[in-house]
Design a protein around this motif. Structure first.
Motif, PDB file in Angstrom:
ATOM      1  N   GLN A   1       0.852  -1.182   0.000  1.00 57.37           N
ATOM      2  CA  GLN A   1       0.000   0.000   0.000  1.00 57.37           C
ATOM      3  C   GLN A   1       0.896   1.243   0.000  1.00 57.37           C
ATOM      4  OE1 GLN A   1      -2.570  -0.313   3.431  1.00 57.37           O
ATOM      5  NE2 GLN A   1      -3.541  -2.192   2.719  1.00 57.37           N
TER       6      GLN A   1
ATOM      7  N   TYR B   1       0.809   5.432   0.960  1.00 56.00           N
ATOM      8  CA  TYR B   1       0.117   6.489   1.672  1.00 56.00           C
ATOM      9  C   TYR B   1       0.872   7.800   1.474  1.00 56.00           C
ATOM     10  CZ  TYR B   1      -2.463   2.906   4.297  1.00 56.00           C
ATOM     11  OH  TYR B   1      -3.275   1.858   4.650  1.00 56.00           O
TER      12      TYR B   1
ATOM     13  N   GLN C   1       1.383  11.613   3.397  1.00 57.79           N
ATOM     14  CA  GLN C   1       1.166  12.405   4.601  1.00 57.79           C
ATOM     15  C   GLN C   1       1.633  13.831   4.336  1.00 57.79           C
ATOM     16  OE1 GLN C   1       3.167  10.940   8.124  1.00 57.79           O
ATOM     17  NE2 GLN C   1       1.757  11.983   9.495  1.00 57.79           N
TER      18      GLN C   1
ATOM     19  N   HIS D   1      -2.067  13.526   8.684  1.00 62.82           N
ATOM     20  CA  HIS D   1      -1.952  12.107   8.965  1.00 62.82           C
ATOM     21  C   HIS D   1      -1.886  11.344   7.645  1.00 62.82           C
ATOM     22  CE1 HIS D   1      -6.253  13.118   8.699  1.00 62.82           C
ATOM     23  NE2 HIS D   1      -6.370  11.972   8.086  1.00 62.82           N
ATOM     24  N   PRO D   2      -1.391  10.103   7.688  1.00 66.47           N
ATOM     25  CA  PRO D   2      -1.286   9.339   6.436  1.00 66.47           C
ATOM     26  C   PRO D   2      -2.646   9.127   5.785  1.00 66.47           C
ATOM     27  CG  PRO D   2       0.012   8.315   8.182  1.00 66.47           C
ATOM     28  CD  PRO D   2      -0.826   9.367   8.831  1.00 66.47           C
TER      29      PRO D   2
ATOM     30  N   PHE E   1      -4.464   7.055   2.558  1.00 69.21           N
ATOM     31  CA  PHE E   1      -4.293   5.951   1.618  1.00 69.21           C
ATOM     32  C   PHE E   1      -4.341   6.454   0.177  1.00 69.21           C
ATOM     33  CE2 PHE E   1      -4.639   1.598   0.264  1.00 69.21           C
ATOM     34  CZ  PHE E   1      -5.477   1.610  -0.838  1.00 69.21           C
TER      35      PHE E   1
ATOM     36  N   GLN F   1      -3.396   0.450  -3.485  1.00 71.62           N
ATOM     37  CA  GLN F   1      -2.918  -0.863  -3.080  1.00 71.62           C
ATOM     38  C   GLN F   1      -2.602  -1.679  -4.328  1.00 71.62           C
ATOM     39  OE1 GLN F   1      -4.814  -3.320   0.169  1.00 71.62           O
ATOM     40  NE2 GLN F   1      -5.662  -4.272  -1.670  1.00 71.62           N
TER      41      GLN F   1
ATOM     42  N   PHE G   1       4.739   7.171   1.992  1.00 71.59           N
ATOM     43  CA  PHE G   1       5.081   5.930   2.684  1.00 71.59           C
ATOM     44  C   PHE G   1       4.593   4.732   1.891  1.00 71.59           C
ATOM     45  CE2 PHE G   1       6.526   7.534   6.704  1.00 71.59           C
ATOM     46  CZ  PHE G   1       5.831   8.716   6.918  1.00 71.59           C
TER      47      PHE G   1
ATOM     48  N   TRP H   1       5.778  -0.819   7.680  1.00 74.25           N
ATOM     49  CA  TRP H   1       5.885   0.498   7.052  1.00 74.25           C
ATOM     50  C   TRP H   1       7.331   0.864   6.744  1.00 74.25           C
ATOM     51  CZ3 TRP H   1       1.881   4.295   6.421  1.00 74.25           C
ATOM     52  CH2 TRP H   1       0.607   3.827   6.781  1.00 74.25           C
ATOM     53  N   GLY H   2       7.531   1.501   5.604  1.00 76.85           N
ATOM     54  CA  GLY H   2       8.810   2.128   5.322  1.00 76.85           C
ATOM     55  C   GLY H   2       8.924   3.439   6.089  1.00 76.85           C
ATOM     56  N   LEU H   3      10.106   4.049   6.059  1.00 76.70           N
ATOM     57  CA  LEU H   3      10.324   5.300   6.785  1.00 76.70           C
ATOM     58  C   LEU H   3       9.863   6.521   5.999  1.00 76.70           C
ATOM     59  CD1 LEU H   3      13.757   4.691   8.518  1.00 76.70           C
ATOM     60  CD2 LEU H   3      11.459   4.482   9.462  1.00 76.70           C
TER      61      LEU H   3
ATOM     62  N   GLY I   1       8.441   7.148  10.085  1.00 72.99           N
ATOM     63  CA  GLY I   1       7.193   6.540   9.652  1.00 72.99           C
ATOM     64  C   GLY I   1       6.380   6.074  10.840  1.00 72.99           C
TER      65      GLY I   1
ATOM     66  N   PHE J   1      -6.810   6.815   8.777  1.00 71.46           N
ATOM     67  CA  PHE J   1      -6.152   7.346   9.959  1.00 71.46           C
ATOM     68  C   PHE J   1      -6.935   8.508  10.564  1.00 71.46           C
ATOM     69  CE2 PHE J   1      -1.982   5.397  10.459  1.00 71.46           C
ATOM     70  CZ  PHE J   1      -1.883   4.674   9.293  1.00 71.46           C
ATOM     71  N   GLY J   2      -6.850   8.610  11.892  1.00 68.34           N
ATOM     72  CA  GLY J   2      -7.337   9.788  12.586  1.00 68.34           C
ATOM     73  C   GLY J   2      -6.278  10.873  12.569  1.00 68.34           C
TER      74      GLY J   2
END
Lengths: 113, 115
Positions: A33, A35, A37, A42-43, A45, A48, A88, A103-105, B42, B106-107
């Protein structure tokens, strides 16, 4: 342990240039997936990918899943200032009876107007 | 419809105190996840609920951290004897089902600062 690596960590581009971020896993992934940010957010989506070699497009964004399902990439054509943020990847790994999202960084993208 | 909500949005507490962070997932989402995110990093997985039960709590850093979801909807993350290293944004996410390739919503997160 299971890891998902992302490169580069940071990228600065001029508006209109292309951008690519790469995601590599030490383990075969069930799916991946992506994402986004935004700064202070926040992340959210994006997409996928499930099938080996899958390619999906969303307007200027192109997502690829490698044949071995161990790597993925996100390519943005002709970046705009609205593309600024951290991207991400998150890979789904089968771990025994559990399926875990690793998750990746992230890759932080800055776009100069 | 309503998204994932988290309260409080900001929490400042003194080292050694106890804090509770609340997450309201999207109605009908059976899976709920807690992450924490430090600046420039992350999301770091903490715990995942499928319904009322913790299906995977392998990400909880130590026994000062605990989370509950008694009725399968709202969840509370509890941190005892807070330390400065606990300072981070705590993110909650929900999805239609867990252990499956469903996108996570996500919130906005709770920014925890331990002084």
């Amino acid at each position: 342990g299971q890891q998902v690596m992302q490169i580069p960590q940071y990228q600065h581009v001029q508006e209109g240039e292309d951008f690519t971020t790469y995601c590599n896993s030490s383990t075969t992934l069930s799916n991946i997936q992506w994402y986004k940010q935004r700064p202070g957010g926040h992340p959210v989506f994006l997409i996928q990918l499930v099938k080996s070699g899958e390619v999906k497009k969303q307007k200027r964004l192109t997502f690829q899943f490698g044949e071995a399902k161990k790597n993925s990439s996100l390519h943005i054509t002709a970046t705009q200032t609205t593309d600024v943020g951290t991207y991400f990847c998150a890979g789904l790994i089968n771990a025994g009876n559990n399926r875990k999202l690793i998750w990746g960084l992230g890759t932080s993208l800055a776009v100069n107007p | 419809g309503a998204g994932v909500s988290q309260t409080p949005s900001n929490k400042v507490t003194e080292k050694g105190k106890y804090v509770e962070l609340r997450c309201d997932p999207i109605s009908g989402h059976t899976a709920l996840y807690w992450y924490r995110q430090s600046l420039g990093q992350g999301p770091e997985f903490l715990i995942y609920f499928q319904g009322t039960g913790a299906a995977d709590d392998s990400g909880l850093p130590n026994d000062r951290f605990f989370a509950v979801r008694p009725e399968g909807s709202v969840s509370t993350l509890k941190i005892q004897r807070t330390e400065r290293g606990d300072s981070a944004v705590y993110l909650c996410a929900s999805s239609l089902a867990g252990g499956s390739p469903y996108e996570q919503y996500f919130g906005p997160g709770t920014r925890l600062t331990v002084t």
